[in-house]
Design an enzyme around this catalytic site. Structure first.
Site, PDB file in Angstrom:
ATOM      1  N   ASP A  80      58.341  -9.638  70.245  1.00  0.00           N
ATOM      2  CA  ASP A  80      59.491  -9.975  71.315  1.00  0.00           C
ATOM      3  C   ASP A  80      58.630 -10.374  72.567  1.00  0.00           C
ATOM      4  O   ASP A  80      57.816  -9.603  73.332  1.00  0.00           O
ATOM      5  CB  ASP A  80      60.435  -9.750  71.327  1.00  0.00           C
ATOM      6  N   GLU A 145      62.186  -5.643  73.190  1.00  0.00           N
ATOM      7  CA  GLU A 145      62.060  -4.621  73.884  1.00  0.00           C
ATOM      8  C   GLU A 145      62.331  -6.030  75.166  1.00  0.00           C
ATOM      9  O   GLU A 145      62.484  -4.716  76.267  1.00  0.00           O
ATOM     10  CB  GLU A 145      60.785  -4.668  73.961  1.00  0.00           C
TER      11      GLU A 145
END
Length: 391
Positions: A80, A145
């Site tokens: 991400d 994250e």
């Protein structure tokens, strides 16, 4: 095209803004499966906001040896990325990987899709030369994250712990370098402890303060004392613990009303010299000494972790020296990483990645000359650890 650069471009082209994976994990699983990796999806979270997680492991034949006798190295990363921000501010579209002036531009170029590509290519190269390695190799990837980090690495680590997966070494691909790939390795991170303090007063007319109790006036001396406190002295690896107020709210919007409450958001970044419990206790003692009527909502974002020495750090430092000629610097600076979750089940966790000067910025990029060394560092670290595992 360099294989790592090619795979990095494929990943950057997928707009995987947290928690959307945009197909990155499927692409990587298809690349890993032919190498003998068992690829498991361990997705988590509510419907519509599902976090995508991949646990891919290549286990060697046991041939009479138990799991306890076999070492495991894990590469940890996240697919991400943060939102690109205003698109017109980018020199080229953030999800169209673009090479110019010796750099690769795109969201995730530095944080951390190039590192993931380097993981995979390093493993491919290593297995090409070591068809029967002496250790297990695994990759853990998440799409959560940059966000809350609730349903990502933490969930996978809990499942690995529940099934007694042994992990000996972990390399996190966060961008750690300053000028050149390899010049800095993170061998630990500070803990993070946040709180929302609400101080209660009595609302009233500003002209009749004796009929009210101003929570701002009451809170400020305590907050000033907290800001001046020396929480600890740090140690050889960590700076002293810091305490910072990030937001302060109060008032009704009217200029003639004493507010009924004041709210302060704060955060500790703490070293291994302090614990979350000791910091909470000391802070509350200050508030109580000032006679405040208060409530705190605490959030422990992560415990500090440290790899002071060990096989992994020695192997990685030697690989960096062999690849770049640099004697790497060890540091625990910066924010948090998912290494804090892995450290709960893995005794040796370090972070090695490319320079971080452009991360989260418009026109995020990585210098092309930093890409090949990153792959080589990972591969050479694998080779050194494999030799140890085989001894």
């Amino acid at each position: 095209m360099n294989p790592t650069l090619e795979l990095a471009c494929e990943l950057i082209a997928r707009p995987s803004v947290t928690p959307d994976d945009a197909g990155c994990l499927e692409l990587l699983a298809q690349r890993l499966a032919p190498l003998g990796f068992d690829c498991q999806r361990i997705d988590s979270g509510p419907s519509g906001e599902r976090v995508h997680n991949l646990w891919a492991k290549r286990a060697i034949p046991r041939t009479g040896r138990g799991d306890a006798a076999i070492k495991t190295i894990v590469f940890l990363g996240h697919t991400d990325v943060v939102p690109p921000g205003p698109l017109p501010a980018w020199s080229s579209p953030p999800f169209e990987p673009t090479q110019r002036d010796g750099r690769l531009y795109g969201r995730g170029a530095s944080d951390m899709k190039t590192s993931i590509a380097a993981f995979v290519c390093a493993i491919e190269q290593f297995l090409g030369q070591n068809t029967q390695p002496a250790m297990d190799i695994a990759i853990l990837l998440t799409s959560d994250e940059e966000g809350p980090s609730i349903d990502g690495t933490r969930v996978v680590v809990e499942q690995l712990q529940a099934r007694n997966e042994r992990i000996d070494w972990c390399i996190v691909g966060e961008p750690t370098a300053v000028q050149r790939t390899g010049d800095m390795v993170k061998n630990g991170r500070r803990g993070t402890l946040s709180g929302r303090l609400t101080v209660y007063g009595v609302q009233g007319h500003i002209a009749y303060p004796h009929l009210a109790r101003n929570p701002i006036h009451q809170a400020l001396p305590a907050l000033a004392e907290l800001a001046a406190l020396r929480w600890d002295e740090g140690n050889a690896f960590f700076p002293p613990t810091s305490w910072q107020i990030s937001n302060l709210h109060s008032g009704t919007g009217a200029t003639n009303v004493i507010p009924g409450s004041a709210v302060a958001d704060f955060n500790f970044r703490f070293s291994t010299e302090s614990s979350a419990e000791s910091l909470q206790q000391r802070l509350c003692q200050v508030l109580q000494r000032h006679g405040l009527d208060y409530h705190i909502d605490w959030t422990l974002g992560g415990q500090p972790f440290l790899t002071a020495t060990g096989d992994l750090l020695q192997a990685a430092s030697a690989a960096i020296l062999e690849t770049t000629g640099l004697h790497t610097e060890l540091s625990t600076s910066g924010g948090t990483s998912d290494g804090r979750f892995m450290a709960s089940i893995c005794p040796q966790v370090i972070e090695i990645g490319p320079p971080n000067a452009s991360i989260h910025k418009v026109d995020e990029h990585i210098c092309l000359e930093d890409i090949a060394p990153l792959t080589d560092i990972y591969r050479r670290t694998l080779e050194r650890l494999n030799a140890l595992a085989a001894a």
